[in-house]
Design a protein around this motif. Sequence first.
Motif, PDB file in Angstrom:
ATOM      1  N   PRO A  11     -35.697  60.427  37.956  1.00 41.07           N
ATOM      2  CA  PRO A  11     -35.912  59.176  38.274  1.00 41.07           C
ATOM      3  C   PRO A  11     -36.234  58.359  37.177  1.00 41.07           C
ATOM      4  N   ALA A  13     -38.522  56.577  34.180  1.00 40.94           N
ATOM      5  CA  ALA A  13     -40.275  56.436  33.907  1.00 40.94           C
ATOM      6  C   ALA A  13     -40.997  58.212  34.002  1.00 40.94           C
ATOM      7  N   SER A  14     -39.425  59.201  35.006  1.00 44.51           N
ATOM      8  CA  SER A  14     -40.075  60.124  34.668  1.00 44.51           C
ATOM      9  C   SER A  14     -40.974  61.264  33.094  1.00 44.51           C
ATOM     10  N   GLY A  15     -39.718  60.873  32.075  1.00 42.49           N
ATOM     11  CA  GLY A  15     -40.263  61.134  30.871  1.00 42.49           C
ATOM     12  C   GLY A  15     -38.510  61.267  30.104  1.00 42.49           C
ATOM     13  N   LYS A  16     -38.179  61.413  30.676  1.00 38.17           N
ATOM     14  CA  LYS A  16     -36.417  61.995  29.884  1.00 38.17           C
ATOM     15  C   LYS A  16     -36.050  61.579  28.342  1.00 38.17           C
ATOM     16  N   GLY A  17     -36.227  60.300  28.326  1.00 32.44           N
ATOM     17  CA  GLY A  17     -36.256  60.309  27.051  1.00 32.44           C
ATOM     18  C   GLY A  17     -36.712  60.821  25.659  1.00 32.44           C
ATOM     19  N   THR A  18     -38.168  60.682  26.268  1.00 33.95           N
ATOM     20  CA  THR A  18     -39.807  61.190  25.478  1.00 33.95           C
ATOM     21  C   THR A  18     -39.152  63.036  25.253  1.00 33.95           C
ATOM     22  N   ARG A 151     -46.927  54.187  33.363  1.00 34.91           N
ATOM     23  CA  ARG A 151     -46.184  54.898  32.146  1.00 34.91           C
ATOM     24  C   ARG A 151     -45.090  52.933  31.483  1.00 34.91           C
ATOM     25  N   ARG A 152     -44.654  52.736  32.977  1.00 35.68           N
ATOM     26  CA  ARG A 152     -43.473  51.288  32.206  1.00 35.68           C
ATOM     27  C   ARG A 152     -44.331  50.627  31.508  1.00 35.68           C
ATOM     28  N   GLN A 155     -45.571  50.618  28.661  1.00 38.77           N
ATOM     29  CA  GLN A 155     -44.372  50.617  27.374  1.00 38.77           C
ATOM     30  C   GLN A 155     -43.911  49.478  27.186  1.00 38.77           C
ATOM     31  N   SER A 198     -44.315  65.945  36.192  1.00 39.18           N
ATOM     32  CA  SER A 198     -45.135  65.395  35.163  1.00 39.18           C
ATOM     33  C   SER A 198     -45.938  65.134  34.990  1.00 39.18           C
ATOM     34  N   MET A 201     -48.836  66.365  33.861  1.00 39.19           N
ATOM     35  CA  MET A 201     -48.011  66.649  32.930  1.00 39.19           C
ATOM     36  C   MET A 201     -48.433  66.328  31.687  1.00 39.19           C
ATOM     37  N   PRO A 202     -49.365  66.437  29.744  1.00 35.77           N
ATOM     38  CA  PRO A 202     -48.541  65.975  29.505  1.00 35.77           C
ATOM     39  C   PRO A 202     -47.036  66.222  28.738  1.00 35.77           C
ATOM     40  N   VAL A 203     -47.145  65.388  27.715  1.00 26.32           N
ATOM     41  CA  VAL A 203     -45.888  65.990  27.084  1.00 26.32           C
ATOM     42  C   VAL A 203     -45.088  67.071  26.263  1.00 26.32           C
ATOM     43  N   VAL A 206     -44.558  69.689  29.182  1.00 26.67           N
ATOM     44  CA  VAL A 206     -42.933  69.615  29.565  1.00 26.67           C
ATOM     45  C   VAL A 206     -42.258  69.995  28.557  1.00 26.67           C
TER      46      VAL A 206
END
Length: 229
Positions: A11, A13-18, A151-152, A155, A198, A201-203, A206
């Motif tokens: 979904p 802002a789950s961190g996918k892109g980062t 998170r969003r 950003q 996550s 969980m820090p980046v 992950v």
Amino acid sequence: MNVPVITIDGPTASGKGTVAVRVGEALGFHVLDSGAMYRLVALSAIRSGVAHDDEAALAALAESLPARFVGDRILLGAVDATDLIRQEAVGNLASKVAVFPAVRDALLARQRAFRTAPGLVADGRDMGTVVFPDAPLKVFLTASVESRAWRRHKQLIDKGFPANIDDLRKDLAERDARDTQRRNAPLRPAEDALHLDSSDMPVADVVGAILGRWTQIQAACGAGTVDAP
Ligand code: CDP
Ligand code: CDP
């Protein structure tokens, strides 16, 4: 052998892109931000006055999208759209245009064209289920609505865009509902996906979990090659 792909779906802002960028850097793989393509169609629709429910016109925009991914910049014709497409209004419209099969079909070949040697990390909603179903590693990345909203929020503030946490919670919930309930390529984990939450969980953790699983898969493939007749 097919060029390897690691898919990361989940979904907003789950961190996918980062995470996709970090995994790509670690492995020297290309990175596909498939959501950016839907956002570009949405931005083009806004700029050209195409209505959000005009499937044929939206598909025509997607088909002829003058988009180029140059390093970390995303160009739409002569316009640098990298930051413009990150506005919440564009993200929301992207999830509306993404329900149409004709729009999705128009973007499919473009997404698959990113699969070039030495490998690809692709993030989105249907990377593991529809676009690259043969990917050797599929990740389903989630996080609570509350962590994702904050998170969003950060950003948007960092990019100088307005942000209101209550609006963001509501927008995320609406977008989750639209992405998971649509008939075409809904957001759902692939059967063989590695699930990671996550929220706490820090980046780096992950990324470490994904690279760890990738190393296991590579080792198993190596063993398979040795054992093959
Ligand atoms: O960054 P965020 O997770 O908010 O969204 P995104 O990945 O940039 O995607 C924007 C919208 O495009 C999503 O809400 C989805 O509706 C749609 N999308 C999709 O349908 N399929 C994909 N593979 C990627 C994005
Ligand atoms: O691509 P997606 O919309 O899934 O999320 P993103 O834009 O990569 O990540 C949203 C924000 O959450 C970024 O600022 C990340 O640094 C942050 N993040 C985090 O704090 N912890 C994680 N485990 C993953 C991402």
